[in-house]
Design an enzyme around this catalytic site. Structure first.
Site, short mmCIF file in Angstrom:
data_model
loop_
_atom_site.label_atom_id
_atom_site.label_comp_id
_atom_site.label_asym_id
_atom_site.label_seq_id
_atom_site.Cartn_x
_atom_site.Cartn_y
_atom_site.Cartn_z
N PRO A 128 0.84 -1.01 0.08
CA PRO A 128 -0.17 0.05 0.11
C PRO A 128 0.83 1.28 0.04
O PRO A 128 0.70 2.25 -0.51
CB PRO A 128 -0.64 -0.35 1.33
CG PRO A 128 -0.96 -1.52 1.56
CD PRO A 128 0.21 -2.30 1.02
N TRP A 156 -2.29 -4.89 -5.16
CA TRP A 156 -2.11 -5.01 -6.69
C TRP A 156 -1.63 -6.16 -7.37
O TRP A 156 -0.84 -6.13 -8.02
CB TRP A 156 -1.46 -3.75 -7.08
CG TRP A 156 -2.38 -2.40 -6.80
CD1 TRP A 156 -1.94 -1.50 -5.94
CD2 TRP A 156 -3.44 -1.94 -7.27
NE1 TRP A 156 -3.16 -0.45 -5.62
CE2 TRP A 156 -3.91 -0.76 -6.90
CE3 TRP A 156 -4.16 -2.43 -8.51
CZ2 TRP A 156 -4.97 -0.34 -7.29
CZ3 TRP A 156 -5.52 -1.80 -8.93
CH2 TRP A 156 -5.92 -0.74 -8.39
N ARG A 243 7.83 -6.08 -18.71
CA ARG A 243 7.55 -5.08 -19.49
C ARG A 243 7.60 -5.39 -21.12
O ARG A 243 6.85 -4.65 -21.46
CB ARG A 243 8.67 -3.98 -18.92
CG ARG A 243 8.53 -3.45 -17.61
CD ARG A 243 9.59 -2.67 -17.16
NE ARG A 243 9.28 -2.09 -15.44
CZ ARG A 243 10.18 -1.78 -14.71
NH1 ARG A 243 11.18 -1.56 -15.30
NH2 ARG A 243 9.75 -1.42 -13.73
N GLN A 336 -12.68 8.86 -31.29
CA GLN A 336 -12.95 9.82 -32.05
C GLN A 336 -13.48 9.67 -33.38
O GLN A 336 -14.34 10.05 -34.07
CB GLN A 336 -11.64 10.90 -32.02
CG GLN A 336 -11.75 12.14 -32.18
CD GLN A 336 -12.58 12.77 -31.34
OE1 GLN A 336 -12.54 12.45 -30.04
NE2 GLN A 336 -13.23 14.12 -31.54
N GLY A 340 -20.07 8.99 -31.31
CA GLY A 340 -20.98 8.63 -30.25
C GLY A 340 -21.00 7.04 -30.11
O GLY A 340 -20.80 6.51 -29.00
N GLU A 363 3.48 -2.44 -13.93
CA GLU A 363 4.90 -2.92 -14.18
C GLU A 363 5.94 -1.84 -14.56
O GLU A 363 6.76 -2.14 -15.29
CB GLU A 363 4.88 -4.09 -15.36
CG GLU A 363 4.03 -5.41 -14.67
CD GLU A 363 4.35 -6.58 -15.61
OE1 GLU A 363 5.37 -6.80 -16.12
OE2 GLU A 363 3.36 -7.36 -15.50
#
Ligand code: CAA
Length: 381
Positions: A128, A156, A243, A336, A340, A363
């Site tokens: 935390p 996490w 990564r 975009q 909508g 990460e």
């Protein structure tokens, strides 16, 4: 560098693609909505050999290279980023670490069931009070009578609520800071380990993420990976590999958003023509295509360096930084292009946007990747 795929790489890419389209696509929207962990498809991914792609076959893995792993994560994430996360964590944060730093006994006992998909793994470094500042961990592993007694709280943890084994980092000599840490394999069935609250997340909602607590959790010394004192360095080396996986995940999400945008631009009409004929739309499509290819090159280059057994810290940081920020941008542009309807849950575009967001955070945040790249440039690290 030659990025022409080998027959073997094409075969695994096609296997992952076919599985994702056939088995994952039909459930992707539902599990995003419910946040349900996809146990059945994860089990099948294990049976297909996709949970330990780079691990030698003698330890239950596929014996393939890092580019094969990248292609797999890319294909899965293109359909559902939650599956991308679950598979990436098991492959790189868990199996890679055990294979690189584990003893023969640990490989037999833990790596073999994890790489063959019979068991599921998680990685637990964050607490935390310490995310980016990973060396500042408070979870304590005290050596007493031939075993470690672990107390503390972690957060996490991807796949934490369902994991059989967890690669855990804890402080053994807190006064030595990062040099007083060690890495352990935790069996989640043993007493003293508890799964805590599950995070209600913005994206990758079907990948379960939780806190966990350790209360006098006892672990034999034989469950320590590497030397006492090497925990932080092991954590960092594992994250280098991870990564590359997150970069591949970001690439897959961006590709999905791009392909949907191209298709929509050709179908949708406005002001009497297809919107694909408007330069405003064309430029967004062109920039998406360009940035996706740039990300791909960085990721493949990082994978290539890893496959050559050279240090790839900088290349992995560059690949993750660029691909994740690109995915965040590309998925926003995809909304975009769609207007909508892109904002509606009727299409998966808004899911891509939510899923992409985490790739610049977990990460190692974008800021951490910039630190890693700058240290390499300025200090030769
Ligand atoms: N490989 C091997 N060793 C490494 C290394 C690497 N990539 N990076 C650093 N080290 C070594 C250094 O050489 C140094 O060694 P010495 O003790 O011999 O000097 C030692 O580790 C300490 O290094 P630093 O001084 O650079 O350490 P730092 O405290 O300044 O931290 C950092 C560096 C890059 C900021 C690092 O803390 C970091 O990467 N933070 C981010 C952590 C992170 O990514 N967390 C995500 C957790 S996983 C997750 O998201 C959840 C999930 O389940 C997916």
């Amino acid at each position: 560098m030659n990025f022409e795929l080998t027959e073997e790489q094409i075969a695994i890419r096609d296997l992952a693609r076919e599985f994702a389209q056939k088995e994952i696509a039909p459930i992707a929207a539902r599990i995003d909505e419910t946040g349900e962990f996809p146990r059945e498809t994860v089990k099948k991914l294990g049976e297909l050999g996709l949970m330990g792609i780079e691990i030698p076959q003698e330890y239950g893995g596929g014996g393939l290279d890092c580019l094969s792993y990248v292609l797999t994560i890319e294909e899965l994430s293109k359909v559902d980023a939650s599956h991308g996360t679950i598979v990436s964590v098991n492959n790189s944060l868990v199996c890679f670490g055990l294979n690189a730093f584990g003893s023969e006994e640990q490989k037999q006992k833990f790596l073999t069931p994890l790489a063959s998909g019979k068991k599921l793994g998680a990685y637990s470094l964050t607490e935390p009070q310490s995310g980016s500042d990973a060396g500042n961990m408070k979870t304590r592993a005290a050596l007493a009578g031939g075993e470690y007694v672990i107390n503390g709280r972690k957060s996490w943890i991807t796949s934490g609520p369902v994991a059989d084994y967890i690669i855990l980092f804890a402080a053994t000599n807190p006064e030595l800071k990062h040099r007083g840490t060690a890495c352990f394999v935790v069996d989640t069935k043993l007493p003293g380990f508890e799964v805590g609250k599950t995070e209600p997340k913005l994206g990758i909602r079907a990948s379960a993420t939780c806190e966990s607590t350790y209360e006098n959790y006892r672990i034999p010394v034989s469950h320590r990976i590497g030397n006492d004192g090497d925990g932080f360095k092991i954590a960092m080396s594992i994250l280098d590999a991870g990564r590359i996986g997150i970069a591949a995940q970001a690439l897959g999400i961006a590709e999905a958003a791009y392909e949907a945008s191209v298709q929509y631009a050709k179908e949708r009409s406005a002001f009497g023509s297809r919107i694909a004929e408007f330069q405003a739309i064309q430029f967004m499509i062109a920039d998406m295509a360009l940035r996706i290819e740039a990300a791909r090159m960085l990721i493949y280059a990082a994978a290539n360096k890893k496959d050559r057994h050279e240090r790839f810290t900088r290349e992995a940081a560059m690949a993750k930084l660029y691909a994740s920020e690109m995915a965040e941008w590309a998925t926003s542009k995809a909304i975009q292009v769609h207007g909508g309807i892109g904002y509606s849950k009727e299409l998966p575009i808004e899911r891509y946007f939510r899923d992409a967001r985490i790739t610049t955070i977990y990460e190692g945040t974008s800021e951490i990747q910039r630190m890693v790249i700058a240290r390499s440039a300025l200090e030769g690290k």
